[in-house]
Write an enzyme that holds these catalytic residues in place. Structure first.
Site, PDB file in Angstrom:
ATOM      1  NE  ARG A 105      -1.962   1.586   3.735  1.00 49.78           N
ATOM      2  CZ  ARG A 105      -2.287   1.683   4.958  1.00 49.78           C
ATOM      3  NH1 ARG A 105      -3.399   1.203   5.248  1.00 49.78           N
ATOM      4  NH2 ARG A 105      -1.488   2.083   6.109  1.00 49.78           N
ATOM      5  CB  CYS A 107      -1.448   6.369   2.488  1.00 51.27           C
ATOM      6  SG  CYS A 107      -2.649   7.427   3.206  1.00 51.27           S
TER       7      CYS A 107
END
Length: 134
Positions: A105, A107
């Site tokens: 991930r 962000c």
């Protein structure tokens, strides 16, 4: 030669521009950024970052389901936040959807998101190993 297949489902918000909810090629699916829009009303859900993160991930799940996949098939997500200070609360909700072997991930905080959303989440998923011809 592989061809791309467009993913379309009524269970997630419709694309609001010249893009698809998702695209498949071979065993890989690319899922467009999912805003926290209720597909029934077409409006951003109320309730702050937690409610919006949950709706974005439910929309992501609906697009996955359209190709008979689920959250464990997700390889990578990109999370866009209107305010990086919402990271902790977003992460708390996110963890409920990816309970084991979470995907890679990244962000980011962005200047703004469509419709005044607080979060948008995109994903890359896979059906599994695909042998590449040499």
């Amino acid at each position: 030669m592989a061809t791309k297949t467009i993913i379309q489902t009524e269970e997630a918000p419709k694309a609001v521009g010249p893009y698809s909810q998702g695209v498949c090629m071979n065993a890989i699916q690319f899922i467009s950024g999912q805003l926290p829009v209720d597909p029934k009303t077409g409006k951003i859900v109320e309730g702050g970052i937690k409610a919006q993160t949950e709706q974005s991930l439910k929309n992501l799940g609906a697009v996955l389901k359209a190709t008979q996949l689920d959250y464990p098939n997700v390889l990578k997500t990109t999370v866009l936040l209107a305010d990086i200070n919402d990271f902790g609360e977003m992460n708390e909700v996110y963890a409920k959807f990816f309970t084991e072997n979470p995907p890679a991930r990244v962000c980011f905080q962005v200047a703004a998101l469509p419709m005044g959303a607080l979060v948008e989440i995109e994903a890359v998923s896979s059906r599994g190993y695909v042998k590449v011809d040499e």
